[in-house]
Design an enzyme around this catalytic site. Sequence first.
Site, PDB file in Angstrom:
ATOM      1  N   ASP A 100      29.121  20.191  65.878  1.00  0.00           N
ATOM      2  CA  ASP A 100      29.451  21.612  65.801  1.00  0.00           C
ATOM      3  C   ASP A 100      28.501  22.160  64.740  1.00  0.00           C
ATOM      4  OD1 ASP A 100      30.445  24.137  65.155  1.00  0.00           O
ATOM      5  OD2 ASP A 100      32.504  23.575  65.620  1.00  0.00           O
ATOM      6  N   HIS A 101      27.442  22.825  65.176  1.00  0.00           N
ATOM      7  CA  HIS A 101      26.358  23.135  64.238  1.00  0.00           C
ATOM      8  C   HIS A 101      26.792  24.080  63.117  1.00  0.00           C
ATOM      9  CE1 HIS A 101      25.864  26.668  66.956  1.00  0.00           C
ATOM     10  NE2 HIS A 101      25.457  27.268  65.864  1.00  0.00           N
ATOM     11  N   HIS A 146      33.816  26.516  66.714  1.00  0.00           N
ATOM     12  CA  HIS A 146      33.300  27.075  65.464  1.00  0.00           C
ATOM     13  C   HIS A 146      34.397  27.676  64.586  1.00  0.00           C
ATOM     14  CE1 HIS A 146      29.512  26.297  67.177  1.00  0.00           C
ATOM     15  NE2 HIS A 146      29.225  27.475  67.674  1.00  0.00           N
TER      16      HIS A 146
END
Length: 505
Positions: free
Chosen positions: A197-198, A260
């Site tokens: 999950d960047h 996110h």
Amino acid sequence: MRNPLRDPQDRRLPRIPEPCALVIFGVTGDLSRKKLIPAVYDLANRGLLPPGFVVLGFARRDWGDGDFESLAYEAAKKGARTPWREDVWARLAENIKFVAGSFDDDAAFDTLASSLDELRATHGIAGNAAFYFSIPPVAFPIVLKQLARTGMADNGKSGGWRRVVVEKPFGYDLETAKELNRLVDSVFTADDVFRIDHYLGKETVQNILALRFANSLFEPVWNSKYVDHVQITMAEDVGIGTRAGFYDGAGAARDVLQNHLLQLMAMFAMEEPTSFDPSEIRAEKLKVLKAITVPKDIQADTVRGQYLQGWVAGERAVGYLEEKNIPAESRTETYVAVKLAIQNRRWAGVPFYVRCGKRLPRRVTEIAIVFKKAPHLPFDPADVEMLGHNQLVVRVQPDEGMVLKFGSKVPGTTMEVRDIAMDFQYGEAFTESSPEAYERLVLDVLVGDRTLFPDAAEVEQSWQVIDPLEEAWAGTTPEPYRAGEWGPRAADELLAREGRSWRRA
């Protein structure tokens, strides 16, 4: 004068992985070209990659090593965040290789396995390899099957470590997420699976942990006694771009709320871990995710929207239904606002308002903690007309930093109190830019640090929050809003009926 924030003698030694290979499936796609290859160059430029590090691309192209090197050169030069140095690239380019083939091509995967074995002698890589799935989830089963068939996923057989990196989305709902987790775990051990999950790789998100647990200033007021409510916003000024095929089948909630924003919420609300060991941090995040409750009246306390044509940053933007490859009757939402709660001792009674959307006025992601007003104000009412709630705002992007908003006396002979803001920006305070999220996360994969990677339990628990919302929304039509507006009017009413309002992000 020495700057303690920059003196390299004050810093810990950098983390440099063992000699290893990064195998990228789907290496010609957007993610690889725009994020992964530039991240690899930046890591090399910072001296954080081991000698002999190899990038091995796999895609359905009739290419040799030279063709892939040319693509990688253009991608790295265009996307690099550190200064371009031809000598750094020349060293990296010596170790860029390519294997051509489709995912159902046994011979191509046999070649890939042989290429990895050859690296023992040519590059001193003792079986260490990370497999990055920069591919659609529908392709996961066949690629995993090939890795299992060839033994490339077997740590024992390779003599080193073998890891897999999986990009979101982690399923479409709880059942598909469980199936995906079972599939990946049947080939790789749980400790070797890295779900990216960047957002968790962004410097400001990691700084939430420092803000919370390195300062005695904030922790005493980080609870329902002092906090009125929390707002989490992820606004995008762009539309869906070329993602119509994926986006119309997913929508805003599945695209960013499930991963996110719930991850941001968990990190913001978690209890102090006993250490920064990855398992301890994930355990505390999981407790928060398990304590999240959706509204009893989902229709009343959530808002779905879909953008119409309008203007964003002075340019005309088409409506969602006019986007290329979007069905004219689509009911997919491009905006979501929802009131969530966390049922534990710290946060009971504190609403968390979470919103995300496309074609909003500007790009911004932030978390705002809005404090209750002082219980007694010994001022004349006219003196505090301009005084609002104290706020602490964590800006995740694009201007990474924090803002503390509080009341102060206006200079003059009267006791007039007005809101002011103290602004901290990373770029100004540390005089250097933060590493890009993928740069940090790729390095974490190579050194085996799973701190910033959600595990299977977190993913499945997040879907426990999203699935009831999706079920309640089924068959409903999103409310319209103009491109360039902050979402449907109903989103403002969601807060207004409780005497609150969205922060002007």
